[in-house]
Design an enzyme around this catalytic site. Structure first.
Site, mmCIF file in Angstrom:
data_model
loop_
_atom_site.group_PDB
_atom_site.id
_atom_site.type_symbol
_atom_site.label_atom_id
_atom_site.label_comp_id
_atom_site.label_asym_id
_atom_site.label_seq_id
_atom_site.Cartn_x
_atom_site.Cartn_y
_atom_site.Cartn_z
ATOM 1 C CD GLU A 49 -2.025 -8.061 -0.347
ATOM 2 O OE1 GLU A 49 -0.987 -8.951 -0.134
ATOM 3 O OE2 GLU A 49 -1.397 -6.884 -0.170
ATOM 4 C CG ASP A 60 -2.179 -2.583 -7.326
ATOM 5 O OD1 ASP A 60 -1.720 -3.819 -7.031
ATOM 6 O OD2 ASP A 60 -2.864 -2.111 -6.764
#
Lengths: 267, 434
Positions: A49, A60
């Site tokens: 990924e 995040d």
């Protein structure tokens, strides 16, 4: 035909889950991120990924934010993702690109899909795009035969699990916990429940990410999911290393340990 | 549809008529509901938040239908906010606008906590109680929304965390202290550009993790649905009061309405009462910073392009890669790279006009209002005043048969800006030199 799904099914048939490893493009630099991704594959990561650096990564946590901020400050450009995908895909591992939606919108949804397909990329993981807003991407991913990995969360209703499962191709990304990416002491019991609910809602393949950082956690998740997604813990090995070469070694060591956890899990 | 005449001059009014009547077929502009405003808006957020947004949307529409909710909000506004806020005619300021203009200020600066922000905050805080949540989080730039949220949290017994860019906590240290006095936790955000945009990122991250117990009390008409629609509705009171007050004073509708536009909540609040009146021109003034040509500004309509940030598609200051561009304004409250999606829609329809106002123009207007009327405005609101000064000469082209009547939303007061203004105008002691 989904390359990612094919790989996940092969691994499932051989009795184990997949290890999916995340790294951001451009850390420590573009070439270095490609080398790191290859090292990760050598050490046993099945699916890569690759994250596109973005100024406002709301899904995040601090680890990935820090790496991404560095990537942007040192001038990483979105279009460099295609060359990087091409080089990483040469290892034979499917490469999914993880990207927030605005860089794709700006590039042009169809143009991005076209160039990703030409580079040999498998598809996209889209943390801030829900299928409801993704008509352009559904069309472009069909036209260019790409996977589209949407996320589900513990808060998703049954209706939304079904909608997301139906829209996804490759696999469905189950966020193990409510929260942003980053290491957690435990992977909650809600992750196993979410995987079961997502399958019941029609998904064939479900991988679990967010908060998985240790080989033990990877083994635990591999016991019920089709894939285990690890990001922040891998990125941290690069952030903590004094130089790129030792960063790659530490990354390889962790990837190998995670792979052992995943392959050793009883299914 | 008839042939479109040239824009400007007396024909501008025809163009406005057409814009309004074409849209009238889809219901009044002022009643457009989300998630989309034309091509703008939506919900570009992680799936984890969708359930909470649906819950909020449902709770909001249930509350709207419940007379008890409206009554409670009205009571709070009357007894706590200090509504209705006055409408003040400012003739000495108007002399500088020219054309014999009459200028009226809607005095949101006189609300409790010092700005229009309290209108939305009390509305959402009452909703939080109805949803049974115990904690609110908020973002703040200059600190006005943070102070308003901390205030409502104290009043309604809610835990409160305010995210504020580290840069802004330094520039607005007094507001940090105000929030802490009110019992809120203020968290400086140390990642990214350390300003409002990064405070919103951090608030969204908190919300994803704590959404079951926590409401994100978003401070403007941006963000994912239902925020743009709901926050507009909580600010409608500005336009409704101003329209009635102006009718009482003058017997007329205004010819032009001016407001500053950061996220755009005060503008949307005052515009909403006039959107469906074709004779009323609507002007939004955004932060031109050091000039649009310098790149140091927050003028989304002059320097931006459609894109997605913080959950909504709208005009956005972004680079070729779709990365959010750094912004600049002397006013922290307008220093934001995107704008409410309904403004993007009104812009593209031609129903409202958006112009950049530079730091220098805003500070000149700030000073002028201080000296001519004895009112110290927020620097944000000074952008609207600078705009009004520009509308005087422009109004000669409007084909009016009377001197222009201009309504300006004075969205906040300038107490928080005294240090900035003191430094700008060289009024501080040498010893306070940076």
């Amino acid at each position: 035909m989904s390359g990612t799904a094919t790989r996940l099914r092969e691994l499932r048939d051989s009795g184990r889950a997949a290890l999916v490893g995340y790294l951001p493009l451009g850390y420590p630099d573009v070439a270095g991120s490609v080398e790191a991704a290859k090292a990760m594959v050598d050490a046993g990561v099945d699916i890569v990924e690759l994250g596109v650096p973005y100024t406002d990564p709301v899904m995040d946590g601090p680890t990935i934010q820090r790496a991404v901020e560095h990537a942007l400050e040192t001038g990483t450009r979105v279009a460099q993702v295609f060359g990087a995908v091409e080089q990483i895909a040469a290892t034979g591992a499917p490469v999914l690109v993880m990207t927030y939606w605005n860089p794709v919108l700006r590039y042009g949804v169809d143009a991005f899909a076209r160039d990703l397909a030409a580079a040999g990329g498998a598809g996209l993981i889209t943390p801030d795009l829900i299928p409801d807003e993704g008509a352009d991407w559904l069309a472009a991913s069909d036209a260019h035969d790409l996977d589209r990995v949407f996320l589900v969360a513990p808060s998703s209703t049954t209706e939304r699990l079904a909608l997301t499962a139906a829209a996804s191709r490759g696999f469905v990304y189950a966020a193990s916990t409510m929260g942003v990416t980053g290491a957690r002491a435990t992977v909650g019991a809600q992750a196993a429940r979410l995987v079961a609910d997502t399958r019941a809602a029609g998904a064939e393949l479900v991988c679990v990410g967010v908060g998985v950082s240790t080989p033990d956690q990877a083994a635990e998740v591999a016991g019920y999911a089709d894939g285990v997604i690890v990001g922040s813990a891998l990125v941290r090995t690069l952030l903590d290393a004094p130089d790129a070469a030792s960063g790659r070694r530490a990354l390889g060591d962790l990837a190998a340990a995670l792979a052992e956890g995943v392959t050793g899990a009883r299914r | 549809m008839t042939e479109a005449g040239p824009r400007g001059g007396a024909r501008a009014s025809d163009a406005l008529h057409r814009a309004v009547s074409a849209l009238g077929e889809r219901g009044p502009l002022s009643d457009q509901s989300g998630p989309y405003f034309g091509a703008f808006g939506g919900r570009f957020v992680p799936e984890a938040l969708i359930a909470a947004l649906d819950e909020l949307d449902t709770a909001y529409h249930k509350a709207l239908a419940d007379p008890a909710f409206g009554a409670e909000l009205e009571r709070l506004h009357r007894t706590y906010t200090g509504r209705p806020s006055p409408l003040t005619e400012v003739p000495r300021f108007a002399a500088h606008v020219g054309q014999g203009a009459r200028v009226f200020l809607k005095r949101e600066d006189l609300n409790h906590t010092g700005s229009h922000k309290i209108n939305n905050v009390l509305g959402q805080a009452l909703l939080v109680k109805r949803m049974g949540k115990k904690r609110v989080i908020a973002e703040t730039g200059a600190g006005q929304h943070g102070v308003a949220t901390a205030t409502a949290a104290a009043l309604l017994d809610l835990d409160c965390t305010v995210y504020m860019g580290e840069e802004d906590t330094r520039r607005q240290a007094l507001n940090v202290a105000r929030m802490r006095l009110l019992g809120a936790e203020v968290v400086p955000v140390t990642i990214g550009s350390r300003t409002l945009k990064d405070a919103i990122n951090e608030a969204l991250r908190d919300w994803v993790a704590n959404v079951e117990t926590t409401h994100y009390l978003l401070g403007t008409v941006t963000g994912p649905h239902p925020f743009p629609e709901m926050v507009r509705d909580f600010h409608r009171v500005i336009g409704e009061e101003a329209r009635a007050q102006l009718a009482e004073e003058t017997g007329r509708l205004p010819d032009a309405v001016a407001a500053c536009v950061g996220g755009g909540s005060n503008a949307m609040g005052i515009f909403s009462a006039f959107l469906d009146e074709p004779t009323v021109r609507l002007f939004g003034f955004e932060a031109g910073g050091e000039g649009v040509e310098t790149g140091r500004h927050a003028a989304r309509f002059s320097g931006g392009a459609p894109g997605v940030l913080h959950g909504a598609r709208s005009y956005l200051l972004q680079d070729q890669d779709g990365q959010t561009r750094p912004t600049h304004s002397v006013s922290a409250g307008l220093d934001y790279p995107s704008v409410g999606p309904a403004h993007a829609w009104l812009h593209d329809l031609g129903r409202a006009e958006y112009q950049p106002v530079t730091d220098v123009e805003a500070m000149d207007a700030f000073s002028l209002l201080c000296r001519t009327e004895g009112i110290i405005p927020a620097i944000e609101s000074a952008h609207a005043l600078a705009g009004a000064l520009r509308l005087g000469p422009q109004s000669a082209q409007w084909g009016l048969d009377h001197p222009p009547l201009i309504l300006v939303n004075l969205s906040g007061r300038g107490d928080k800006d005294v240090a900035t203004a003191g430094a700008w105008f060289g009024l501080l002691d040498e010893t306070e030199d940076e």
